[in-house]
Design a protein around this motif. Structure first.
Motif, PDB file in Angstrom:
ATOM      1  N   THR A  88       0.817  -1.220   0.000  1.00  0.00           N
ATOM      2  CA  THR A  88       0.000   0.000   0.000  1.00  0.00           C
ATOM      3  C   THR A  88       0.850   1.268   0.000  1.00  0.00           C
ATOM      4  O   THR A  88       0.362   2.342  -0.365  1.00  0.00           O
ATOM      5  CB  THR A  88      -0.952   0.033   1.218  1.00  0.00           C
ATOM      6  OG1 THR A  88      -0.183  -0.107   2.422  1.00  0.00           O
ATOM      7  CG2 THR A  88      -1.968  -1.100   1.126  1.00  0.00           C
ATOM      8  N   TRP A  89       2.128   1.148   0.386  1.00  0.00           N
ATOM      9  CA  TRP A  89       3.006   2.325   0.361  1.00  0.00           C
ATOM     10  C   TRP A  89       3.170   2.865  -1.059  1.00  0.00           C
ATOM     11  O   TRP A  89       3.446   4.046  -1.241  1.00  0.00           O
ATOM     12  CB  TRP A  89       4.369   1.997   0.973  1.00  0.00           C
ATOM     13  CG  TRP A  89       5.126   0.930   0.245  1.00  0.00           C
ATOM     14  CD1 TRP A  89       5.051  -0.414   0.441  1.00  0.00           C
ATOM     15  CD2 TRP A  89       6.074   1.125  -0.806  1.00  0.00           C
ATOM     16  NE1 TRP A  89       5.890  -1.082  -0.412  1.00  0.00           N
ATOM     17  CE2 TRP A  89       6.529  -0.154  -1.190  1.00  0.00           C
ATOM     18  CE3 TRP A  89       6.578   2.254  -1.461  1.00  0.00           C
ATOM     19  CZ2 TRP A  89       7.466  -0.331  -2.205  1.00  0.00           C
ATOM     20  CZ3 TRP A  89       7.522   2.063  -2.462  1.00  0.00           C
ATOM     21  CH2 TRP A  89       7.954   0.781  -2.819  1.00  0.00           C
ATOM     22  N   ASN A  91       0.776   3.317  -3.138  1.00  0.00           N
ATOM     23  CA  ASN A  91      -0.342   4.237  -3.374  1.00  0.00           C
ATOM     24  C   ASN A  91      -0.042   5.649  -2.878  1.00  0.00           C
ATOM     25  O   ASN A  91      -0.548   6.624  -3.423  1.00  0.00           O
ATOM     26  CB  ASN A  91      -1.615   3.720  -2.688  1.00  0.00           C
ATOM     27  CG  ASN A  91      -2.113   2.437  -3.326  1.00  0.00           C
ATOM     28  OD1 ASN A  91      -1.931   2.227  -4.516  1.00  0.00           O
ATOM     29  ND2 ASN A  91      -2.725   1.584  -2.527  1.00  0.00           N
ATOM     30  N   ARG A  92       0.764   5.743  -1.828  1.00  0.00           N
ATOM     31  CA  ARG A  92       1.064   7.048  -1.237  1.00  0.00           C
ATOM     32  C   ARG A  92       2.200   7.772  -1.960  1.00  0.00           C
ATOM     33  O   ARG A  92       2.464   8.934  -1.684  1.00  0.00           O
ATOM     34  CB  ARG A  92       1.413   6.874   0.248  1.00  0.00           C
ATOM     35  CG  ARG A  92       0.277   6.297   1.078  1.00  0.00           C
ATOM     36  CD  ARG A  92       0.603   6.292   2.567  1.00  0.00           C
ATOM     37  NE  ARG A  92       1.746   5.447   2.909  1.00  0.00           N
ATOM     38  CZ  ARG A  92       1.654   4.145   3.189  1.00  0.00           C
ATOM     39  NH1 ARG A  92       0.484   3.525   3.143  1.00  0.00           N
ATOM     40  NH2 ARG A  92       2.735   3.447   3.509  1.00  0.00           N
ATOM     41  N   ARG A  93       2.880   7.065  -2.860  1.00  0.00           N
ATOM     42  CA  ARG A  93       4.057   7.656  -3.507  1.00  0.00           C
ATOM     43  C   ARG A  93       4.019   7.493  -5.030  1.00  0.00           C
ATOM     44  O   ARG A  93       5.057   7.337  -5.672  1.00  0.00           O
ATOM     45  CB  ARG A  93       5.324   7.021  -2.939  1.00  0.00           C
ATOM     46  CG  ARG A  93       5.523   7.306  -1.461  1.00  0.00           C
ATOM     47  CD  ARG A  93       6.712   6.560  -0.891  1.00  0.00           C
ATOM     48  NE  ARG A  93       6.935   6.911   0.505  1.00  0.00           N
ATOM     49  CZ  ARG A  93       6.326   6.334   1.527  1.00  0.00           C
ATOM     50  NH1 ARG A  93       5.419   5.381   1.302  1.00  0.00           N
ATOM     51  NH2 ARG A  93       6.596   6.686   2.759  1.00  0.00           N
TER      52      ARG A  93
END
Length: 195
Positions: A88-89, A91-93
């Motif tokens: 999911t990291w 999605n944040r980057r």
């Protein structure tokens, strides 16, 4: 080359229908998938090192040519699933990863056209890994009617794959006749035009 080599490319790396090396490797990896599973469960990160090392160092067994990129990525997918790794990291980057990939692609084009061979293979390997993540991130940006079109055409993915490689090869030949790959800008223009 003998008939079996022409059909499978076990010694020359590619079969006569060269773009089907992927299908050949996929069949082999599906057959070996129980081994991938055992390694991912028992020695997950050592297994990653065992698959990554020959790819990074361009090692071969001698009696058969193996393109280590396929087994490495197949194992990596198995590792992510078995170890339930959190992605999911990404999605944040998204923007950062896509930007890093584009920058790496430009640097790689400069290295190739300037004939800078030191660390070129290692940098290309890193670019492929980051490029895979960038494609994941970019695919999430597709929305609306285009997303529906892509979903409707997803069943034709194999036929798209089967036709795209010969098409890209022909386009590359055409572009190279008009403009030689003498500088990094030309290489990047070729890549963009082919896309």
């Amino acid at each position: 080359a003998n008939f079996i080599d022409c059909l499978t490319g076990y010694r020359s790396s590619y079969p006569i229908a060269f773009h089907f090396w992927y299908v050949r490797d996929l069949i082999a990896m599906v057959i070996l998938s129980p081994v991938f599973l055992l390694v991912a469960r028992n020695i997950p990160y050592l297994g990653l090192a065992l698959f990554a090392t020959p790819w990074l160092l361009k090692l071969q067994l001698g009696f058969i040519k193996i393109q280590w990129l396929g087994p490495l990525f197949f194992y990596l997918g198995c590792l992510i699933a078995v170890q339930k790794l959190d992605l999911t990291w990404l999605n944040r980057r998204k923007s950062l990863i896509i930007g890093i990939y584009l920058a790496m692609a430009v640097v790689l084009a400069i290295m190739q056209t300037s004939e800078i061979e030191t660390f070129q293979h290692l940098f290309e390997c890193c670019t492929r890994v980051v490029g895979t993540m960038a494609i994941w991130c970019a695919s999430d940006l597709i929305a609306g009617k285009l997303q529906k079109v892509c979903l409707n055409l997803s069943g034709l993915a194999f036929f798209v794959y089967a036709s795209h490689e010969p098409t890209v090869t022909v386009l590359k030949e055409v572009f190279q006749r008009f403009s030689k790959n003498t500088n990094s800008i030309t290489v990047m223009v070729h890549y963009v035009l082919i896309l």
